[in-house]
Design an enzyme around this catalytic site. Structure first.
Site, PDB file in Angstrom:
ATOM      1  N   ASN A  31       0.801  -1.175   0.022  1.00  0.00           N
ATOM      2  CA  ASN A  31      -0.172   0.159  -0.075  1.00  0.00           C
ATOM      3  C   ASN A  31       0.887   1.395  -0.041  1.00  0.00           C
ATOM      4  OD1 ASN A  31       0.600   0.566   2.827  1.00  0.00           O
ATOM      5  ND2 ASN A  31      -0.559  -1.385   3.094  1.00  0.00           N
ATOM      6  N   ASP A  41       1.432  -9.039   1.042  1.00  0.00           N
ATOM      7  CA  ASP A  41       2.283  -8.313   1.969  1.00  0.00           C
ATOM      8  C   ASP A  41       2.400  -8.817   3.314  1.00  0.00           C
ATOM      9  OD1 ASP A  41       3.476  -5.749   2.472  1.00  0.00           O
ATOM     10  OD2 ASP A  41       1.631  -4.400   2.526  1.00  0.00           O
ATOM     11  N   SER A 123      -3.002  -5.846  -7.129  1.00  0.00           N
ATOM     12  CA  SER A 123      -4.382  -5.340  -6.860  1.00  0.00           C
ATOM     13  C   SER A 123      -5.492  -6.195  -7.125  1.00  0.00           C
ATOM     14  CB  SER A 123      -4.528  -4.087  -8.123  1.00  0.00           C
ATOM     15  OG  SER A 123      -4.051  -3.017  -7.731  1.00  0.00           O
ATOM     16  N   THR A 124      -5.434  -7.447  -7.102  1.00  0.00           N
ATOM     17  CA  THR A 124      -6.575  -8.306  -7.250  1.00  0.00           C
ATOM     18  C   THR A 124      -7.061  -9.231  -6.267  1.00  0.00           C
ATOM     19  OG1 THR A 124      -5.268 -10.198  -8.039  1.00  0.00           O
ATOM     20  CG2 THR A 124      -5.888  -8.795  -9.759  1.00  0.00           C
ATOM     21  N   GLY A 125      -6.653  -8.782  -4.868  1.00  0.00           N
ATOM     22  CA  GLY A 125      -7.145  -9.345  -3.732  1.00  0.00           C
ATOM     23  C   GLY A 125      -7.844  -8.249  -2.817  1.00  0.00           C
ATOM     24  N   TYR A 127      -7.805  -5.022  -3.094  1.00  0.00           N
ATOM     25  CA  TYR A 127      -7.848  -3.915  -3.687  1.00  0.00           C
ATOM     26  C   TYR A 127      -8.964  -3.931  -4.887  1.00  0.00           C
ATOM     27  CZ  TYR A 127      -4.024  -0.917  -1.635  1.00  0.00           C
ATOM     28  OH  TYR A 127      -3.534  -0.110  -0.753  1.00  0.00           O
TER      29      TYR A 127
END
Ligand code: AR6
Length: 177
Positions: A31, A41, A123-125, A127
């Site tokens: 992030n 992360d 970005s596909t989780g 986000y």
């Protein structure tokens, strides 16, 4: 596993956990505050140890669409590239920012002259970027990059679960045709 060779660079789609992969650089889905979190992360900071967070805190942050390099701590890598993808909300800007986050990692790869890099599906989780929209963007940026001279020999997408793997497999098939 799917393996595709472009210009002597091996592009691999692998289903699995990115912290188990060995590469010169492992990409984190971070992030903008580099503050840690869940998903990739969380897994990277847990497996890599506190050195990575200490390096993130020193850097302080990273704008959406860009990336920064830190130590990889205990991971089987030289660097972690922390890339910040967009939070999906359906605007054309999202695609530009997602492509830019991947490109920023590829630029770091050239700066550090590394041979191998492993990406998660940015970005596909949390986000919320739809996989079928994100996969062709991610692959297009990488394919365009490795079509030009590069220090990279291996680019691996490490995809978490069958759905994610299948989306990238479909996208690669379409792009490589
Ligand atoms: N290895 C590979 N892929 C994984 C792993 C793993 N260990 N764990 C999850 N995925 P996400 P984002 C997949 O949420 O959407 C964090 O809290 C997951 O299934 O990790 O970019 C950060 O701190 C999905 O397909 O990243 C940010 O605040 C993909 O990795 C925010 O989430 C990305 O999911 C970033 O959200």
């Amino acid at each position: 596993m799917v393996v595709h060779v472009i210009n002597d660079v091996t592009l691999t789609l692998l289903e699995g956990n990115i912290v188990a992969v060995e590469a010169d650089a492992i990409v984190n889905a971070a992030n903008a505050g580099l503050a840690g979190g869940g998903g990739v992360d969380g897994a990277i900071h847990r497996a890599g140890g506190p050195e990575i967070m200490a390096a993130c805190a020193k850097i302080g942050g990273c704008p959406t669409g860009s990336a920064v390099a830190t130590t990889a701590g205990r991971l089987h890598a030289k660097y972690v590239f922390h890339a910040v993808g967009p939070i999906y909300d359906g605007r054309p800007e999202d695609a530009r920012l997602l492509a830019s986050a991947y490109q920023a990692c590829l630029d770091l790869a050239e700066q550090h002259q590394i041979k191998s890099i492993a990406f998660p599906s940015l970005s596909t989780g949390v986000y919320g970027y739809p996989l079928d929209l994100a996969a062709p963007i991610a692959l297009r940026v990488v394919i365009d990059h490795i079509t030009k001279p590069t220090s990279l020999h291996t680019v691996t997408f490490v995809l978490f679960g069958k759905t994610s793997f299948a989306a990238y497999e479909r996208a690669l098939k379409t792009l490589a045709e």
